[in-house]
Design an enzyme around this catalytic site. Sequence first.
Site: not given
Length: 664
Positions: A459, A487, A517
């Site tokens: 991250s 991610h 996200k």
Amino acid sequence: MSCHKKQFSIKMRAEKNGEHISGAEDIVEGILVERLSGELLARALEHPNGQAEIISIKVEAIEGKIKKVKALPVTTIEVDNAEQGWLEVKKQLNQILSSLRGGTTKQSALEKESGCQMQRFSKTDCFVVPPRNDNSLIEHIISIIKTADKMRGAIIYDIRRKKRVEPDQARGVRVSRVGTDRILSKREKNHFAEALTLASKASEAKGIIGEICVSDDLDYVTGYVASKRFGYVRITKLKKVRERWGGRIYLYDGEAGDLAESIDFLENTPVIVESVPNNPVTLSVAKDLALANAIESKKNTNTWRNIRIRNSGTSFDGASAVLMASNDYLGLSQHPEVKAVAVKAIKTYGTGAGASRLITGTLPAHTEFEKAIAKFKDTESAILFGSGYSANTGVIPAMADLGGVILSDELNHASIIDGCRLSKAQTIVYRHNDMADLEAKAKQYAGQGGLIVSDAVFSMDGDIVNLPRLLEIAEKYDYYLMIDEAHSTGVLGKTGRGITEHFGCRNPDIIMGTCGKALGSEGGFICGSKQLIEYLINEARSFIFSTAIAPAGAVSATKALEIISREPERIERLRQNIVLFCDKLKLENNQTPIIPIIIGDEKKAVEISDKLLKAGYYIPAIRYPTVAKGTARLRVALSSEHTKEQILDATNIIASLDPSLCSG
Ligand code: WAQ
Ligand code: MG
């Protein structure tokens, strides 16, 4: 007149037959010199330790600035007798000593090997368990104070070299040139206020990590253990009345060569201690001081954080700027279809789920998302959590309950680290994405089962884990493999399926991901076998004991999955933006939208980030403890929705703010 504003240090010292009877001091303005000298003199004349023969009063003007420090926060521990008191002392000393060594032998070896210094309380400090046993050291320190001969000053005990290091062992080091910002009468000794003042100054000395003190005054039996980190802890009984022994020991943890500087600070640097109360304070005041101290120390190390308000997509704290910091990689939180299903869900179900999933919180919105994400990730089943953080802190302890150790990458996200902590399983940290190191450790602990856990995309560094090797190692040594795809979901692979699509390999046992996200919504999820998911529904505490996410969040995430599958060009646009951005700044292209620009110094990183904001781009500075000290960085997060012009403009500004940055 001006002489009255000037500050003076006043010291009193009383002797009899060349032996020290009493000493005291303060720092006051000129106008108070006369009064204070009188008080100190009166005190010397009536001291219970004996009739003084020589009393000296020394008044010195202080030139230059006086350092100000806050009084340490005060706690009082009531005990019934000295025996209990010393048990408390041991506890306090143990706390101080173990806080020094956040890590363990294994971890320090890791630090040495990797050349990267993991600071105390950094992301990985929790790992590899057995706490150091400092008992014999503590016993030794206590025996020193109990047998110290009458000294004017304090002992300095070097805990690394395990010996006394004060230059004059008969006299000790006397903390001097210290006072308070209030007028406290010195006519009678106020043991508490004077000791707190001394301790607050001493706690600022380099390398002094703690202190223990027992008064040598006949009837004063309360002593204390003090440290910058845990404050001033009074222990009400450390000796019987009428015992004429006592002393003070400062614990030194530093380079031998720095000791002289610390002693000079203790003896000579003028310090005013602020907010020293007259009496041991009530708990609420101590609590305020504890907070104030903790805040100040964060501010001093440039690691203090403020929340910034994003009024809309492009405005921060009132300034308008392009957001290059969000994990909304595909812009789906703003997509009209996503918004529309959320609105509809609110009209149908209302705003909240109202209970945990196992009570009455499971709505069709939740199960539909679970079906959709399982299909997207090509697994049998899936389960939705309140957030990515709660998915990790729920799943890891549940998996650890099956036995064995946890092997965790040193740069894993904080939620993974906290999951490891909560599990109480032995956690072995391996070097970042270092498959040889992982394999050696996996082999060492093989046979008991266990879990290997890693981020797919890290991250704060944006690099991709070596999944093919991880799969091999997990299989060879029989570990469960868990990959955090926070991610990589919607980002990696031609159609955004994530890391397995990127490498073209099979799924790990446990895929974790988030809806907050690239899916533009909220929540976290786990995908895996039917058996795994059924187990987690029964064992993952963060699933069982928290309210389900709002139905609008779940339907938005489901819609986002549909759009990702339908419009893979979003992923392609994102990829082009990443390539362009990295090329312009000559940065290594990690193929992920997380692009760290390492600055190093915490303060400088914040300054550059502030300048960027003024120039119209919001790119936050990421600092310790999120990343190791001295590796502060700008963390760029790109989106498919950034235009080519924005990327070119932002990279130009970054390069102009610090030309050294575009060397890569
Ligand atoms: N610097 C260094 N050491 C000192 C100093 C100084 N300025 N003054 C005294 N010492 C050493 C010396 O060896 C003394 O024998 C020993 O410390 C104890 O000093 O919150 O009154 O002044 O109620 O007797 C604790 C208060 C009172 C607890 C401690 O110490 C509470 C006290 P004393
Ligand atoms: Mg004394």
